[in-house]
Design a protein around this motif. Structure first.
Motif, PDB file in Angstrom:
ATOM      1  N   SER A   1      42.129  28.610 -40.094  1.00  0.00           N
ATOM      2  CA  SER A   1      42.403  29.723 -39.180  1.00  0.00           C
ATOM      3  C   SER A   1      41.276  29.833 -38.167  1.00  0.00           C
ATOM      4  O   SER A   1      40.200  29.238 -38.327  1.00  0.00           O
ATOM      5  N   ASP A   2      41.514  30.609 -37.135  1.00  0.00           N
ATOM      6  CA  ASP A   2      40.517  30.780 -36.079  1.00  0.00           C
ATOM      7  C   ASP A   2      39.230  31.399 -36.613  1.00  0.00           C
ATOM      8  O   ASP A   2      38.149  31.174 -36.053  1.00  0.00           O
ATOM      9  N   SER A   3      39.323  32.168 -37.689  1.00  0.00           N
ATOM     10  CA  SER A   3      38.143  32.874 -38.191  1.00  0.00           C
ATOM     11  C   SER A   3      37.091  31.936 -38.772  1.00  0.00           C
ATOM     12  O   SER A   3      35.938  32.324 -38.958  1.00  0.00           O
TER      13      SER A   3
ATOM     14  N   ARG B   1      42.905  24.117 -32.653  1.00  0.00           N
ATOM     15  CA  ARG B   1      42.810  25.132 -31.591  1.00  0.00           C
ATOM     16  C   ARG B   1      43.219  24.530 -30.250  1.00  0.00           C
ATOM     17  O   ARG B   1      43.962  25.166 -29.475  1.00  0.00           O
TER      18      ARG B   1
ATOM     19  N   GLY C   1      46.948  24.159 -30.099  1.00  0.00           N
ATOM     20  CA  GLY C   1      47.597  25.461 -29.950  1.00  0.00           C
ATOM     21  C   GLY C   1      47.515  26.016 -28.545  1.00  0.00           C
ATOM     22  O   GLY C   1      48.463  26.641 -28.050  1.00  0.00           O
ATOM     23  N   GLN C   2      46.401  25.764 -27.874  1.00  0.00           N
ATOM     24  CA  GLN C   2      46.210  26.300 -26.524  1.00  0.00           C
ATOM     25  C   GLN C   2      47.065  25.578 -25.493  1.00  0.00           C
ATOM     26  O   GLN C   2      47.245  26.085 -24.378  1.00  0.00           O
TER      27      GLN C   2
ATOM     28  N   THR D   1      47.898  30.089 -32.623  1.00  0.00           N
ATOM     29  CA  THR D   1      46.647  30.174 -33.360  1.00  0.00           C
ATOM     30  C   THR D   1      46.440  28.897 -34.179  1.00  0.00           C
ATOM     31  O   THR D   1      47.368  28.098 -34.357  1.00  0.00           O
TER      32      THR D   1
ATOM     33  N   HIS E   1      49.753  39.842 -39.597  1.00  0.00           N
ATOM     34  CA  HIS E   1      50.113  38.571 -38.953  1.00  0.00           C
ATOM     35  C   HIS E   1      51.623  38.460 -38.712  1.00  0.00           C
ATOM     36  O   HIS E   1      52.141  37.359 -38.554  1.00  0.00           O
TER      37      HIS E   1
ATOM     38  N   GLU F   1      52.895  36.546 -35.524  1.00  0.00           N
ATOM     39  CA  GLU F   1      52.652  35.112 -35.651  1.00  0.00           C
ATOM     40  C   GLU F   1      53.658  34.470 -36.603  1.00  0.00           C
ATOM     41  O   GLU F   1      54.202  33.389 -36.332  1.00  0.00           O
TER      42      GLU F   1
END
Length: 395
Positions: A264-266, A309, A312-313, A320, A351, A354
Protein backbone atom coordinates in the motif's frame (compact mmCIF):
# COMPACT_ATOMS: atom_id res chain seq x y z
CA UNK A 1 -25.42 -51.85 -38.18
CA UNK A 2 -27.85 -49.69 -36.13
CA UNK A 3 -26.05 -46.86 -34.29
CA UNK A 4 -27.36 -48.08 -30.92
CA UNK A 5 -25.26 -51.23 -31.38
CA UNK A 6 -22.19 -49.23 -32.37
CA UNK A 7 -19.37 -49.80 -29.88
CA UNK A 8 -18.32 -46.15 -29.93
CA UNK A 9 -21.89 -45.06 -29.23
CA UNK A 10 -22.08 -47.43 -26.26
CA UNK A 11 -18.75 -46.21 -24.85
CA UNK A 12 -19.73 -42.58 -25.31
CA UNK A 13 -23.02 -43.15 -23.50
CA UNK A 14 -21.31 -44.89 -20.63
CA UNK A 15 -18.73 -42.13 -20.16
CA UNK A 16 -21.08 -39.22 -20.73
CA UNK A 17 -23.54 -40.62 -18.20
CA UNK A 18 -20.65 -40.78 -15.74
CA UNK A 19 -20.12 -37.04 -16.08
CA UNK A 20 -21.85 -35.78 -12.92
CA UNK A 21 -24.01 -32.97 -14.30
CA UNK A 22 -26.36 -33.58 -11.42
CA UNK A 23 -27.79 -30.09 -11.30
CA UNK A 24 -29.46 -30.31 -14.72
CA UNK A 25 -33.09 -31.43 -15.00
CA UNK A 26 -33.31 -35.16 -15.65
CA UNK A 27 -35.16 -34.94 -18.97
CA UNK A 28 -32.72 -32.34 -20.30
CA UNK A 29 -29.85 -34.58 -19.34
CA UNK A 30 -31.33 -37.58 -21.15
CA UNK A 31 -31.94 -35.64 -24.34
CA UNK A 32 -28.47 -34.08 -24.25
CA UNK A 33 -26.72 -37.38 -23.66
CA UNK A 34 -28.73 -39.11 -26.40
CA UNK A 35 -27.99 -36.45 -29.00
CA UNK A 36 -24.33 -36.18 -28.00
CA UNK A 37 -23.84 -39.92 -28.14
CA UNK A 38 -25.69 -40.23 -31.45
CA UNK A 39 -23.36 -37.62 -32.89
CA UNK A 40 -20.37 -39.67 -31.74
CA UNK A 41 -21.66 -42.74 -33.52
CA UNK A 42 -22.49 -40.96 -36.76
CA UNK A 43 -19.61 -38.49 -37.00
CA UNK A 44 -16.98 -40.69 -35.31
CA UNK A 45 -16.24 -37.98 -32.74
CA UNK A 46 -13.65 -38.81 -30.08
CA UNK A 47 -15.35 -40.50 -27.13
CA UNK A 48 -13.19 -38.84 -24.48
CA UNK A 49 -13.97 -35.42 -25.90
CA UNK A 50 -17.69 -35.99 -25.33
CA UNK A 51 -17.19 -37.29 -21.82
CA UNK A 52 -15.08 -34.22 -21.03
CA UNK A 53 -17.40 -31.69 -22.64
CA UNK A 54 -18.55 -30.42 -19.26
CA UNK A 55 -14.95 -29.65 -18.26
CA UNK A 56 -14.04 -28.16 -21.62
CA UNK A 57 -16.86 -25.67 -21.21
CA UNK A 58 -15.23 -24.48 -17.99
CA UNK A 59 -17.59 -26.54 -15.86
CA UNK A 60 -15.48 -29.53 -14.78
CA UNK A 61 -16.73 -32.37 -12.59
CA UNK A 62 -20.07 -31.51 -11.05
CA UNK A 63 -20.95 -29.06 -13.84
CA UNK A 64 -19.68 -26.11 -11.84
CA UNK A 65 -21.66 -22.94 -12.26
CA UNK A 66 -20.69 -20.84 -9.25
CA UNK A 67 -20.83 -17.14 -10.10
CA UNK A 68 -18.60 -14.75 -8.20
CA UNK A 69 -18.29 -10.98 -8.06
CA UNK A 70 -14.84 -9.51 -8.50
CA UNK A 71 -14.72 -8.58 -4.80
CA UNK A 72 -15.94 -10.46 -1.75
CA UNK A 73 -16.06 -8.63 1.57
CA UNK A 74 -13.90 -10.46 4.11
CA UNK A 75 -15.28 -10.34 7.63
CA UNK A 76 -12.60 -11.83 9.86
CA UNK A 77 -11.53 -8.33 10.96
CA UNK A 78 -14.97 -6.98 11.80
CA UNK A 79 -14.43 -6.68 15.54
CA UNK A 80 -10.65 -6.25 15.44
CA UNK A 81 -10.70 -2.48 15.28
CA UNK A 82 -13.68 -1.90 17.55
CA UNK A 83 -15.74 -4.18 19.77
CA UNK A 84 -18.96 -2.35 18.90
CA UNK A 85 -21.24 -4.72 16.97
CA UNK A 86 -23.38 -1.82 15.83
CA UNK A 87 -20.42 -0.15 14.12
CA UNK A 88 -19.51 -3.44 12.47
CA UNK A 89 -23.05 -3.78 11.12
CA UNK A 90 -22.97 -0.18 9.90
CA UNK A 91 -19.79 -0.94 7.97
CA UNK A 92 -21.48 -3.89 6.27
CA UNK A 93 -24.58 -1.84 5.48
CA UNK A 94 -22.36 0.80 3.85
CA UNK A 95 -20.78 -1.84 1.61
CA UNK A 96 -24.15 -3.35 0.70
CA UNK A 97 -25.48 0.10 -0.22
CA UNK A 98 -22.65 0.39 -2.77
CA UNK A 99 -23.45 -2.91 -4.47
CA UNK A 100 -21.40 -5.45 -2.51
CA UNK A 101 -23.50 -8.59 -2.09
CA UNK A 102 -21.08 -11.38 -1.12
CA UNK A 103 -19.42 -11.77 2.27
CA UNK A 104 -16.83 -14.24 3.57
CA UNK A 105 -16.78 -15.57 7.13
CA UNK A 106 -16.06 -18.77 9.05
CA UNK A 107 -17.28 -20.85 11.94
CA UNK A 108 -14.01 -20.00 13.75
CA UNK A 109 -14.10 -16.20 13.24
CA UNK A 110 -15.55 -15.46 16.68
CA UNK A 111 -18.79 -13.44 16.40
CA UNK A 112 -18.37 -12.79 12.66
CA UNK A 113 -21.22 -15.08 11.56
CA UNK A 114 -23.68 -13.67 14.08
CA UNK A 115 -22.72 -10.08 13.15
CA UNK A 116 -23.46 -10.97 9.54
CA UNK A 117 -26.79 -12.40 10.68
CA UNK A 118 -27.67 -9.08 12.34
CA UNK A 119 -26.58 -7.24 9.20
CA UNK A 120 -28.65 -9.54 6.95
CA UNK A 121 -31.82 -8.94 8.98
CA UNK A 122 -31.31 -5.17 8.97
CA UNK A 123 -30.61 -5.07 5.25
CA UNK A 124 -33.54 -7.27 4.24
CA UNK A 125 -35.91 -5.24 6.42
CA UNK A 126 -34.80 -1.94 4.88
CA UNK A 127 -34.21 -3.17 1.31
CA UNK A 128 -36.67 -6.03 0.69
CA UNK A 129 -36.41 -5.77 -3.11
CA UNK A 130 -32.62 -5.62 -3.32
CA UNK A 131 -30.38 -8.27 -4.83
CA UNK A 132 -30.01 -11.23 -2.43
CA UNK A 133 -27.00 -11.23 -0.16
CA UNK A 134 -24.67 -14.25 -0.12
CA UNK A 135 -22.59 -15.51 2.77
CA UNK A 136 -19.67 -17.89 2.28
CA UNK A 137 -18.66 -19.59 5.52
CA UNK A 138 -16.29 -22.43 6.37
CA UNK A 139 -16.03 -25.80 8.02
CA UNK A 140 -12.64 -25.91 9.78
CA UNK A 141 -12.06 -29.27 11.39
CA UNK A 142 -10.05 -32.42 11.90
CA UNK A 143 -13.21 -34.35 12.79
CA UNK A 144 -14.44 -36.75 10.10
CA UNK A 145 -17.79 -37.64 11.66
CA UNK A 146 -21.36 -36.67 10.90
CA UNK A 147 -22.08 -35.24 14.34
CA UNK A 148 -19.48 -32.48 14.06
CA UNK A 149 -20.50 -31.57 10.51
CA UNK A 150 -24.19 -31.40 11.52
CA UNK A 151 -23.41 -29.35 14.62
CA UNK A 152 -21.32 -26.73 12.82
CA UNK A 153 -23.81 -26.57 9.94
CA UNK A 154 -26.67 -25.94 12.36
CA UNK A 155 -24.60 -23.33 14.21
CA UNK A 156 -23.81 -21.44 11.00
CA UNK A 157 -27.43 -21.59 9.82
CA UNK A 158 -28.58 -20.21 13.17
CA UNK A 159 -25.95 -17.47 13.31
CA UNK A 160 -26.61 -16.26 9.77
CA UNK A 161 -30.38 -16.68 10.02
CA UNK A 162 -30.71 -18.61 6.77
CA UNK A 163 -32.24 -21.92 5.71
CA UNK A 164 -29.23 -23.00 3.61
CA UNK A 165 -25.60 -21.90 3.52
CA UNK A 166 -24.66 -20.30 0.20
CA UNK A 167 -21.20 -21.87 0.23
CA UNK A 168 -19.10 -23.82 2.72
CA UNK A 169 -15.30 -23.76 2.33
CA UNK A 170 -13.64 -26.85 3.73
CA UNK A 171 -10.37 -26.62 5.69
CA UNK A 172 -8.93 -29.78 7.23
CA UNK A 173 -6.01 -29.49 9.62
CA UNK A 174 -4.42 -32.88 9.01
CA UNK A 175 -3.25 -33.49 5.44
CA UNK A 176 -0.23 -35.14 3.80
CA UNK A 177 1.80 -33.44 1.09
CA UNK A 178 1.60 -36.56 -1.11
CA UNK A 179 -2.12 -37.09 -0.46
CA UNK A 180 -1.51 -40.32 1.48
CA UNK A 181 -3.60 -39.23 4.48
CA UNK A 182 -7.15 -39.52 3.17
CA UNK A 183 -9.08 -39.04 6.42
CA UNK A 184 -10.25 -35.63 5.23
CA UNK A 185 -12.23 -37.27 2.44
CA UNK A 186 -14.59 -38.71 5.04
CA UNK A 187 -15.27 -35.21 6.36
CA UNK A 188 -15.81 -34.09 2.77
CA UNK A 189 -18.47 -36.77 2.34
CA UNK A 190 -20.35 -35.30 5.30
CA UNK A 191 -20.43 -31.93 3.52
CA UNK A 192 -21.67 -33.61 0.35
CA UNK A 193 -24.44 -35.23 2.40
CA UNK A 194 -25.46 -31.85 3.80
CA UNK A 195 -25.39 -30.40 0.31
CA UNK A 196 -27.64 -33.17 -0.96
CA UNK A 197 -29.98 -32.48 1.96
CA UNK A 198 -30.30 -28.87 0.77
CA UNK A 199 -28.42 -27.33 3.70
CA UNK A 200 -25.47 -26.16 1.58
CA UNK A 201 -25.56 -24.59 -1.88
CA UNK A 202 -21.94 -24.79 -3.04
CA UNK A 203 -18.76 -26.43 -1.75
CA UNK A 204 -15.21 -25.12 -1.87
CA UNK A 205 -11.80 -25.92 -0.50
CA UNK A 206 -9.89 -23.67 1.84
CA UNK A 207 -6.08 -23.64 1.86
CA UNK A 208 -6.09 -26.82 -0.21
CA UNK A 209 -2.96 -27.59 -2.22
CA UNK A 210 -3.25 -29.09 -5.71
CA UNK A 211 -2.66 -32.69 -4.60
CA UNK A 212 -5.33 -32.72 -1.91
CA UNK A 213 -7.76 -30.61 -3.92
CA UNK A 214 -7.51 -33.15 -6.73
CA UNK A 215 -8.12 -35.96 -4.24
CA UNK A 216 -11.40 -34.34 -3.20
CA UNK A 217 -12.50 -33.85 -6.79
CA UNK A 218 -11.56 -37.42 -7.72
CA UNK A 219 -13.50 -38.66 -4.69
CA UNK A 220 -16.66 -37.05 -6.04
CA UNK A 221 -16.78 -33.91 -3.92
CA UNK A 222 -18.34 -31.10 -5.96
CA UNK A 223 -15.69 -28.44 -5.43
CA UNK A 224 -16.39 -25.15 -7.20
CA UNK A 225 -13.79 -22.88 -5.60
CA UNK A 226 -10.74 -22.87 -3.36
CA UNK A 227 -9.84 -20.06 -0.94
CA UNK A 228 -6.09 -19.46 -0.79
CA UNK A 229 -3.52 -16.78 -0.15
CA UNK A 230 -2.22 -15.12 -3.32
CA UNK A 231 -0.43 -11.84 -3.86
CA UNK A 232 2.62 -10.27 -5.42
CA UNK A 233 4.55 -11.47 -2.37
CA UNK A 234 3.09 -14.97 -2.24
CA UNK A 235 2.72 -16.50 -5.69
CA UNK A 236 2.57 -20.15 -4.62
CA UNK A 237 -0.71 -20.78 -6.50
CA UNK A 238 1.29 -20.36 -9.71
CA UNK A 239 3.33 -23.46 -8.89
CA UNK A 240 0.60 -26.07 -9.53
CA UNK A 241 -2.77 -24.90 -8.31
CA UNK A 242 -3.79 -22.37 -10.94
CA UNK A 243 -3.13 -24.82 -13.77
CA UNK A 244 -5.19 -27.56 -12.12
CA UNK A 245 -8.04 -25.14 -11.37
CA UNK A 246 -8.04 -23.97 -14.98
CA UNK A 247 -8.35 -27.58 -16.17
CA UNK A 248 -11.20 -28.27 -13.76
CA UNK A 249 -13.05 -24.95 -13.94
CA UNK A 250 -12.46 -24.31 -10.23
CA UNK A 251 -12.36 -20.64 -9.23
CA UNK A 252 -9.95 -19.23 -6.66
CA UNK A 253 -11.07 -16.82 -3.98
CA UNK A 254 -7.92 -15.15 -2.74
CA UNK A 255 -7.01 -13.34 0.45
CA UNK A 256 -3.88 -11.45 1.48
CA UNK A 257 -3.77 -9.66 -1.85
CA UNK A 258 -2.41 -6.44 -0.28
CA UNK A 259 -0.40 -8.38 2.34
CA UNK A 260 -2.04 -6.77 5.35
CA UNK A 261 -1.27 -3.31 4.00
CA UNK A 262 2.39 -3.93 3.15
CA UNK A 263 1.41 -3.48 -0.49
CA UNK A 264 0.00 0.00 0.00
CA UNK A 265 1.00 3.63 -0.32
CA UNK A 266 1.59 3.83 3.44
CA UNK A 267 4.75 1.68 3.13
CA UNK A 268 6.27 3.54 0.17
CA UNK A 269 9.52 5.21 1.20
CA UNK A 270 9.68 3.74 4.70
CA UNK A 271 12.90 2.36 6.09
CA UNK A 272 12.91 -1.30 7.08
CA UNK A 273 12.97 -0.34 10.74
CA UNK A 274 9.97 1.98 10.33
CA UNK A 275 8.07 -0.75 8.53
CA UNK A 276 8.84 -3.33 11.22
CA UNK A 277 7.49 -0.97 13.87
CA UNK A 278 4.15 -1.16 12.09
CA UNK A 279 3.83 -4.95 12.28
CA UNK A 280 1.10 -4.49 14.85
CA UNK A 281 -1.13 -7.47 14.07
CA UNK A 282 -0.78 -11.23 13.69
CA UNK A 283 -1.89 -11.05 10.06
CA UNK A 284 0.61 -8.32 9.15
CA UNK A 285 3.45 -10.30 10.74
CA UNK A 286 2.34 -13.33 8.72
CA UNK A 287 2.49 -11.34 5.49
CA UNK A 288 5.91 -10.01 6.50
CA UNK A 289 7.14 -13.61 6.38
CA UNK A 290 5.78 -13.84 2.82
CA UNK A 291 7.78 -10.74 1.93
CA UNK A 292 10.92 -12.30 3.43
CA UNK A 293 10.46 -15.43 1.31
CA UNK A 294 10.27 -13.31 -1.85
CA UNK A 295 13.19 -11.07 -0.88
CA UNK A 296 15.10 -9.85 2.16
CA UNK A 297 16.41 -6.93 0.11
CA UNK A 298 14.46 -3.95 1.41
CA UNK A 299 15.56 -1.90 -1.57
CA UNK A 300 13.97 -4.40 -3.96
CA UNK A 301 10.69 -4.28 -2.05
CA UNK A 302 10.72 -0.49 -2.33
CA UNK A 303 11.34 -0.85 -6.08
CA UNK A 304 8.21 -2.98 -6.26
CA UNK A 305 6.15 -0.42 -4.36
CA UNK A 306 7.46 2.43 -6.54
CA UNK A 307 6.62 0.42 -9.66
CA UNK A 308 3.07 -0.18 -8.43
CA UNK A 309 2.68 3.52 -7.70
CA UNK A 310 4.01 4.48 -11.13
CA UNK A 311 1.63 2.03 -12.83
CA UNK A 312 -1.30 3.36 -10.83
CA UNK A 313 -0.55 6.97 -11.73
CA UNK A 314 -0.79 6.13 -15.44
CA UNK A 315 -4.47 5.32 -15.03
CA UNK A 316 -7.49 7.61 -14.93
CA UNK A 317 -8.60 7.86 -12.24
CA UNK A 318 -5.23 7.17 -10.64
CA UNK A 319 -5.02 3.89 -8.76
CA UNK A 320 -3.46 3.39 -5.35
CA UNK A 321 -0.65 0.90 -4.78
CA UNK A 322 -3.16 -1.45 -3.13
CA UNK A 323 -5.54 -1.17 -6.07
CA UNK A 324 -2.77 -2.01 -8.55
CA UNK A 325 -1.74 -5.04 -6.45
CA UNK A 326 -5.39 -6.17 -6.42
CA UNK A 327 -5.88 -5.62 -10.15
CA UNK A 328 -2.70 -7.61 -10.83
CA UNK A 329 -4.08 -10.57 -8.89
CA UNK A 330 -7.43 -10.49 -10.69
CA UNK A 331 -5.76 -10.53 -14.09
CA UNK A 332 -3.54 -13.43 -13.02
CA UNK A 333 -6.61 -15.43 -11.93
CA UNK A 334 -8.22 -14.86 -15.32
CA UNK A 335 -5.14 -15.59 -17.41
CA UNK A 336 -3.58 -18.47 -15.48
CA UNK A 337 -6.61 -20.02 -13.80
CA UNK A 338 -10.38 -20.26 -14.15
CA UNK A 339 -11.09 -16.82 -12.74
CA UNK A 340 -12.17 -15.98 -9.24
CA UNK A 341 -12.48 -13.14 -6.77
CA UNK A 342 -10.60 -11.06 -4.24
CA UNK A 343 -11.50 -11.40 -0.58
CA UNK A 344 -10.76 -7.98 0.85
CA UNK A 345 -10.88 -7.78 4.62
CA UNK A 346 -12.67 -4.74 6.05
CA UNK A 347 -12.69 -3.19 9.49
CA UNK A 348 -14.53 -0.03 8.47
CA UNK A 349 -15.61 1.77 5.30
CA UNK A 350 -12.38 3.74 4.91
CA UNK A 351 -11.44 2.07 1.60
CA UNK A 352 -14.96 1.63 0.24
CA UNK A 353 -14.53 3.83 -2.85
CA UNK A 354 -11.31 2.05 -3.81
CA UNK A 355 -12.93 -1.35 -3.36
CA UNK A 356 -15.90 -0.30 -5.48
CA UNK A 357 -13.60 0.46 -8.43
CA UNK A 358 -12.38 -3.14 -8.23
CA UNK A 359 -15.91 -4.50 -7.87
CA UNK A 360 -17.07 -2.65 -10.98
CA UNK A 361 -14.02 -3.62 -13.05
CA UNK A 362 -12.79 -0.03 -13.28
CA UNK A 363 -9.33 -0.87 -11.95
CA UNK A 364 -7.70 -3.12 -14.51
CA UNK A 365 -4.14 -3.36 -15.78
CA UNK A 366 -2.74 -3.37 -19.30
CA UNK A 367 -0.25 -5.86 -20.70
CA UNK A 368 2.43 -3.17 -20.39
CA UNK A 369 1.56 -2.75 -16.70
CA UNK A 370 1.81 -6.49 -16.09
CA UNK A 371 5.16 -6.74 -17.87
CA UNK A 372 6.62 -3.88 -15.87
CA UNK A 373 5.55 -5.52 -12.61
CA UNK A 374 6.82 -8.94 -13.75
CA UNK A 375 10.27 -7.49 -14.41
CA UNK A 376 10.54 -6.53 -10.73
CA UNK A 377 9.11 -9.80 -9.43
CA UNK A 378 11.73 -11.77 -11.34
CA UNK A 379 14.46 -10.10 -9.30
CA UNK A 380 13.23 -11.85 -6.16
CA UNK A 381 12.86 -15.54 -5.36
CA UNK A 382 10.49 -17.67 -7.40
CA UNK A 383 7.56 -19.19 -5.48
CA UNK A 384 8.46 -22.45 -3.74
CA UNK A 385 6.06 -25.15 -2.70
CA UNK A 386 2.31 -25.32 -3.00
CA UNK A 387 -0.48 -23.81 -0.94
CA UNK A 388 0.17 -24.01 2.82
CA UNK A 389 3.31 -26.13 2.41
CA UNK A 390 5.17 -23.65 4.61
CA UNK A 391 2.38 -23.39 7.17
CA UNK A 392 2.02 -27.17 7.44
CA UNK A 393 5.76 -27.65 7.83
CA UNK A 394 6.20 -29.41 4.47
CA UNK A 395 8.60 -26.87 2.93
Amino acid sequence: KPFWLNHRWFQACRQAMATPCVRSPFLWLLVTVFLGCYSCAVADVDVEAVAGSCASAGRGPGCRHLELPRVIVGCWQLVERHADREKAVETLLAYAAEGFTTFDTADIYGPSESILGDFRRRWVASQPDSKPLRFFTKYVTEDTGARSADQINSQSLRNLGVEALDMVQFHFWRLASDGSDTAFLSAGKQLMRLKNEGKIGHLAGCNMDAVNLKAMVDDGMEIEANQVQYSLLDRRPEHKLLEYCREQGIKLTIFGVVAGGLLSDSFVGLSKGEAQSRLDSVSRRMYWSSLQRWTQDWGLFQQLLQTLRRVGQRHTPALTVAAVASAWALRQLDELGAGGALIIGVRDAGHLKEHKLLLEGKASLTLEDMQEIAAILEKGSAPKGDIWHQERGWA
